[in-house]
Design a protein around this motif. Structure first.
Motif, PDB file in Angstrom:
ATOM      1  N   MET A   1       0.804  -1.006   0.116  1.00 56.77           N
ATOM      2  CA  MET A   1      -0.347  -0.119   0.142  1.00 56.77           C
ATOM      3  C   MET A   1       0.964   1.455  -0.245  1.00 56.77           C
ATOM      4  O   MET A   1       1.930   0.991   0.829  1.00 56.77           O
ATOM      5  CB  MET A   1      -1.098  -0.350   1.114  1.00 56.77           C
ATOM      6  CG  MET A   1      -2.315   1.241   2.084  1.00 56.77           C
ATOM      7  SD  MET A   1      -3.035   1.021   2.369  1.00 56.77           S
ATOM      8  CE  MET A   1      -1.881   1.340   3.682  1.00 56.77           C
ATOM      9  N   VAL A   2       0.362   2.444  -0.332  1.00 57.88           N
ATOM     10  CA  VAL A   2       1.143   3.574  -0.463  1.00 57.88           C
ATOM     11  C   VAL A   2       0.580   4.480   0.219  1.00 57.88           C
ATOM     12  O   VAL A   2      -0.916   5.304  -0.320  1.00 57.88           O
ATOM     13  CB  VAL A   2       1.774   3.904  -2.175  1.00 57.88           C
ATOM     14  CG1 VAL A   2       2.412   5.079  -2.566  1.00 57.88           C
ATOM     15  CG2 VAL A   2       1.748   2.539  -2.938  1.00 57.88           C
ATOM     16  N   LEU A   3       0.986   5.377   0.513  1.00 55.69           N
ATOM     17  CA  LEU A   3       0.466   5.925   1.389  1.00 55.69           C
ATOM     18  C   LEU A   3       1.244   7.543   1.403  1.00 55.69           C
ATOM     19  O   LEU A   3       2.305   7.508   1.141  1.00 55.69           O
ATOM     20  CB  LEU A   3       0.053   6.051   2.762  1.00 55.69           C
ATOM     21  CG  LEU A   3      -0.048   7.387   4.305  1.00 55.69           C
ATOM     22  CD1 LEU A   3      -1.437   7.888   3.843  1.00 55.69           C
ATOM     23  CD2 LEU A   3       0.573   6.579   5.147  1.00 55.69           C
ATOM     24  N   GLY A   4       0.252   8.744   0.709  1.00 58.87           N
ATOM     25  CA  GLY A   4       1.072   9.925   1.333  1.00 58.87           C
ATOM     26  C   GLY A   4       0.135  11.149   1.406  1.00 58.87           C
ATOM     27  O   GLY A   4      -0.885  10.924   2.019  1.00 58.87           O
ATOM     28  N   ILE A   5       0.679  11.838   1.902  1.00 60.15           N
ATOM     29  CA  ILE A   5       0.195  13.360   3.306  1.00 60.15           C
ATOM     30  C   ILE A   5       0.512  13.785   2.501  1.00 60.15           C
ATOM     31  O   ILE A   5       2.119  14.356   2.944  1.00 60.15           O
ATOM     32  CB  ILE A   5      -0.025  12.563   4.424  1.00 60.15           C
ATOM     33  CG1 ILE A   5      -0.428  11.345   4.990  1.00 60.15           C
ATOM     34  CG2 ILE A   5      -0.300  14.193   5.342  1.00 60.15           C
ATOM     35  CD1 ILE A   5      -0.372  11.129   5.692  1.00 60.15           C
ATOM     36  N   THR A   6      -0.181  14.902   1.974  1.00 58.47           N
ATOM     37  CA  THR A   6       0.589  16.774   1.262  1.00 58.47           C
ATOM     38  C   THR A   6      -0.233  17.708   2.538  1.00 58.47           C
ATOM     39  O   THR A   6      -1.610  17.541   2.577  1.00 58.47           O
ATOM     40  CB  THR A   6      -0.738  16.984   0.201  1.00 58.47           C
ATOM     41  OG1 THR A   6       0.346  15.832  -1.123  1.00 58.47           O
ATOM     42  CG2 THR A   6      -0.097  17.958   0.352  1.00 58.47           C
ATOM     43  N   THR A   7       0.705  18.261   3.068  1.00 61.96           N
ATOM     44  CA  THR A   7       0.384  19.220   4.337  1.00 61.96           C
ATOM     45  C   THR A   7       0.663  21.174   3.795  1.00 61.96           C
ATOM     46  O   THR A   7       1.239  20.746   2.945  1.00 61.96           O
ATOM     47  CB  THR A   7       1.703  18.931   5.914  1.00 61.96           C
ATOM     48  OG1 THR A   7       2.513  19.640   5.482  1.00 61.96           O
ATOM     49  CG2 THR A   7       1.114  17.803   5.831  1.00 61.96           C
ATOM     50  N   PRO A   8      -0.390  21.507   4.119  1.00 60.90           N
ATOM     51  CA  PRO A   8       0.256  22.968   4.311  1.00 60.90           C
ATOM     52  C   PRO A   8       1.134  23.530   4.811  1.00 60.90           C
ATOM     53  O   PRO A   8       2.040  22.727   5.132  1.00 60.90           O
ATOM     54  CB  PRO A   8      -0.870  23.948   4.911  1.00 60.90           C
ATOM     55  CG  PRO A   8      -1.397  23.445   5.934  1.00 60.90           C
ATOM     56  CD  PRO A   8      -1.512  21.886   5.519  1.00 60.90           C
TER      57      PRO A   8
END
Length: 73
Positions: free
Chosen positions: A53-60
C-alpha cells in the motif's frame, strides 16, 4: 484495505474526493481524502501484485509567516 482506510478517514472528518475500487483479481484501488478545515490531503493506493500500500500525505506549509519573530532556545 483501501475500503477500511476510507472508512477511518471519513470517521476522522475528512471528505472523500476520489475513490476507485478494482476487482480482487486486480488489486489496484485508490482513495483520496481532504480535510475540510485545512489543506491536508491523504492519498492511499494499493499496488497490483505485491500486496503493498502507498500512503501519501500533503500538508499546508508549516513554516511561520515571514516577519514573525522566531523563538530561540
Amino acid at each position: 484495505m483501501v475500503r477500511k482506510v476510507r472508512d477511518v478517514l471519513t470517521g476522522e472528518g475528512l471528505k472523500i474526493s476520489a475513490y476507485q475500487e478494482t476487482p480482487a483479481t486486480q488489486p489496484n484501488s485508490t482513495v483520496t481524502a481532504r480535510h475540510p478545515g485545512s489543506r491536508y490531503v491523504v492519498d492511499v493506493s494499493s499496488t497490483a501484485g505485491d500486496n503493498r500500500m502507498v500512503l501519501g500525505i500533503t500538508t499546508p506549509c508549516l513554516k511561520p509567516p515571514a516577519g514573525t519573530a522566531a523563538a530561540t532556545p
